[in-house]
Design a protein around this motif. Structure first.
Motif, PDB file in Angstrom:
ATOM      1  N   ALA A 197      34.354  50.957  42.489  1.00 24.48           N
ATOM      2  CA  ALA A 197      34.230  50.194  41.241  1.00 24.48           C
ATOM      3  C   ALA A 197      35.583  49.866  40.606  1.00 24.48           C
ATOM      4  O   ALA A 197      35.643  49.060  39.685  1.00 24.48           O
ATOM      5  CB  ALA A 197      33.379  50.979  40.242  1.00 24.48           C
ATOM      6  N   LEU A 198      36.654  50.494  41.085  1.00 21.11           N
ATOM      7  CA  LEU A 198      37.968  50.290  40.457  1.00 21.11           C
ATOM      8  C   LEU A 198      38.364  48.831  40.441  1.00 21.11           C
ATOM      9  O   LEU A 198      38.075  48.073  41.368  1.00 21.11           O
ATOM     10  CB  LEU A 198      39.050  51.087  41.201  1.00 21.11           C
ATOM     11  CG  LEU A 198      39.073  52.597  40.992  1.00 21.11           C
ATOM     12  CD1 LEU A 198      40.160  53.204  41.865  1.00 21.11           C
ATOM     13  CD2 LEU A 198      39.316  52.961  39.532  1.00 21.11           C
ATOM     14  N   LYS A 199      39.087  48.470  39.380  1.00 21.48           N
ATOM     15  CA  LYS A 199      39.602  47.105  39.259  1.00 21.48           C
ATOM     16  C   LYS A 199      40.718  46.954  40.279  1.00 21.48           C
ATOM     17  O   LYS A 199      41.784  47.539  40.142  1.00 21.48           O
ATOM     18  CB  LYS A 199      40.132  46.891  37.835  1.00 21.48           C
ATOM     19  CG  LYS A 199      39.989  45.474  37.352  1.00 21.48           C
ATOM     20  CD  LYS A 199      40.280  45.388  35.864  1.00 21.48           C
ATOM     21  CE  LYS A 199      40.015  43.968  35.390  1.00 21.48           C
ATOM     22  NZ  LYS A 199      40.266  43.797  33.983  1.00 21.48           N
ATOM     23  N   ALA A 200      40.461  46.221  41.336  1.00 22.00           N
ATOM     24  CA  ALA A 200      41.437  46.059  42.411  1.00 22.00           C
ATOM     25  C   ALA A 200      41.283  44.654  42.983  1.00 22.00           C
ATOM     26  O   ALA A 200      40.308  43.966  42.682  1.00 22.00           O
ATOM     27  CB  ALA A 200      41.184  47.102  43.499  1.00 22.00           C
ATOM     28  N   PRO A 201      42.219  44.211  43.826  1.00 21.16           N
ATOM     29  CA  PRO A 201      42.082  42.872  44.436  1.00 21.16           C
ATOM     30  C   PRO A 201      40.746  42.760  45.166  1.00 21.16           C
ATOM     31  O   PRO A 201      40.352  43.683  45.871  1.00 21.16           O
ATOM     32  CB  PRO A 201      43.258  42.806  45.425  1.00 21.16           C
ATOM     33  CG  PRO A 201      44.242  43.802  44.925  1.00 21.16           C
ATOM     34  CD  PRO A 201      43.436  44.889  44.267  1.00 21.16           C
ATOM     35  N   ARG A 202      40.055  41.641  44.975  1.00 17.57           N
ATOM     36  CA  ARG A 202      38.708  41.514  45.540  1.00 17.57           C
ATOM     37  C   ARG A 202      38.595  40.382  46.571  1.00 17.57           C
ATOM     38  O   ARG A 202      37.502  39.994  46.934  1.00 17.57           O
ATOM     39  CB  ARG A 202      37.692  41.265  44.396  1.00 17.57           C
ATOM     40  CG  ARG A 202      37.418  42.526  43.558  1.00 17.57           C
ATOM     41  CD  ARG A 202      36.545  43.506  44.310  1.00 17.57           C
ATOM     42  NE  ARG A 202      36.282  44.702  43.524  1.00 17.57           N
ATOM     43  CZ  ARG A 202      36.798  45.890  43.780  1.00 17.57           C
ATOM     44  NH1 ARG A 202      37.639  46.034  44.782  1.00 17.57           N
ATOM     45  NH2 ARG A 202      36.495  46.937  43.042  1.00 17.57           N
ATOM     46  N   GLY A 203      39.717  39.831  47.017  1.00 21.28           N
ATOM     47  CA  GLY A 203      39.655  38.800  48.052  1.00 21.28           C
ATOM     48  C   GLY A 203      39.168  39.410  49.360  1.00 21.28           C
ATOM     49  O   GLY A 203      39.278  40.615  49.577  1.00 21.28           O
ATOM     50  N   ALA A 204      38.660  38.574  50.276  1.00 21.99           N
ATOM     51  CA  ALA A 204      38.079  39.079  51.533  1.00 21.99           C
ATOM     52  C   ALA A 204      39.092  39.914  52.309  1.00 21.99           C
ATOM     53  O   ALA A 204      38.777  41.005  52.781  1.00 21.99           O
ATOM     54  CB  ALA A 204      37.594  37.906  52.383  1.00 21.99           C
ATOM     55  N   PHE A 205      40.325  39.436  52.432  1.00 17.55           N
ATOM     56  CA  PHE A 205      41.330  40.166  53.212  1.00 17.55           C
ATOM     57  C   PHE A 205      41.793  41.418  52.482  1.00 17.55           C
ATOM     58  O   PHE A 205      41.891  42.498  53.069  1.00 17.55           O
ATOM     59  CB  PHE A 205      42.524  39.256  53.520  1.00 17.55           C
ATOM     60  CG  PHE A 205      43.578  39.954  54.328  1.00 17.55           C
ATOM     61  CD1 PHE A 205      43.354  40.270  55.673  1.00 17.55           C
ATOM     62  CD2 PHE A 205      44.785  40.328  53.759  1.00 17.55           C
ATOM     63  CE1 PHE A 205      44.322  40.943  56.422  1.00 17.55           C
ATOM     64  CE2 PHE A 205      45.751  40.994  54.504  1.00 17.55           C
ATOM     65  CZ  PHE A 205      45.523  41.297  55.841  1.00 17.55           C
ATOM     66  N   SER A 206      42.060  41.291  51.165  1.00 12.30           N
ATOM     67  CA  SER A 206      42.576  42.441  50.418  1.00 12.30           C
ATOM     68  C   SER A 206      41.565  43.587  50.380  1.00 12.30           C
ATOM     69  O   SER A 206      41.929  44.750  50.380  1.00 12.30           O
ATOM     70  CB  SER A 206      42.987  42.032  48.995  1.00 12.30           C
ATOM     71  OG  SER A 206      41.991  41.277  48.372  1.00 12.30           O
TER      72      SER A 206
END
Length: 246
Positions: free
Chosen positions: A105-114
């Motif tokens: 749930a942490l706020k982190a990069p959510r792009g497919a690769f990241s």
């Protein structure tokens, strides 16, 4: 204190039934508010509109210091703006540990690769421990979420919302199905969270609302019927009639 959320003149009909009828009220930046009302009063539709799940037929929903319109944003954009919603039934990953649920749930990069390459570092692990402590689950980090009591699952889900660093939390009937001890702990948690963000609790349980000791908004037929302390609204003849059918 400035308003964080301002709902003005919103209406919404479903097949001719007016679920929300010219509803207007506001929530301050760090405020605990209870929204109560009988079934069909418009409580869920109000939350659906604020989170972008439902669009009103008319009216405005303004957000933040610059009064941006939430109605121009998608559900995902609204979530990124800092509005978190907790549904009545806890939705956690039962086969994963408490720590894993919070990490995901942490706020982190959510792009497919990241997402594929992202790994929890020291800062993330420290944040997970902090969140677990905040919601009373510090001793449960390695347990599977499915093994937790109903109340603990509710706290875990609140922790998962907090991981997104919300400015407004919408919490739907948090006390339902909890033991007395869990309800007391939930009251304490919600009060503490409201010191640094806005927390709106939608609730049926008057005893739980009394424990929250906050401003209460009573909805009826999609509009505000009364507002003030619980004692104030409980003494209102219209509220008595709606709740007790007198």
């Amino acid at each position: 204190m400035s308003d964080l959320l301002e709902v003005s003149g919103i209406s919404k009909s479903f097949d001719g039934f007016k679920a929300i009828n010219n509803l207007s009220f506001s929530i301050a930046e760090a405020e605990l508010r209870a929204i109560i009302g009988p079934n069909g009063a418009g409580k869920t539709t109000f939350m659906d509109i604020v989170t972008g799940k439902t669009r009103p037929d008319e009216g405005q929903v303004r957000w933040g210091e610059t009064s941006r319109s939430l109605l121009k944003m998608s559900e995902a954009q609204i979530a990124r703006e800092g509005i978190g919603r907790k549904f009545q039934r806890p939705t956690v990953f039962e086969d994963q540990s408490v720590a894993d649920n919070l990490t995901m749930a942490l706020k982190a990069p959510r792009g497919a690769f990241s997402v594929l390459v992202w790994k929890a570092g020291k800062a993330s692990r420290a944040r997970v421990e902090e969140l677990a402590a905040e919601v009373g689950l510090a001793e449960q980090l390695h347990r599977k979420a499915g093994e937790l009591s109903h109340g603990q699952k509710q706290w875990l889900e609140i922790g998962m919302l907090l991981a997104q660093e919300p400015r407004l939390l919408l919490v739907d009937e948090p006390a339902a199905g909890m033991t007395l001890a869990e309800r007391e702990q939930t009251t304490t948690l919600l009060k503490r969270l409201a010191e640094t963000r806005a927390v709106v609790v939608v609730e049926h349980d008057m005893e739980f609302v009394r424990r929250l000791n906050c401003k209460v908004t009573v909805l009826h037929q999609g509009a505000v019927l009364a507002e003030g302390s619980l004692d104030h609204v409980s003494a209102n003849s219209d509220v008595i009639e709606v709740y007790l059918g007198r």
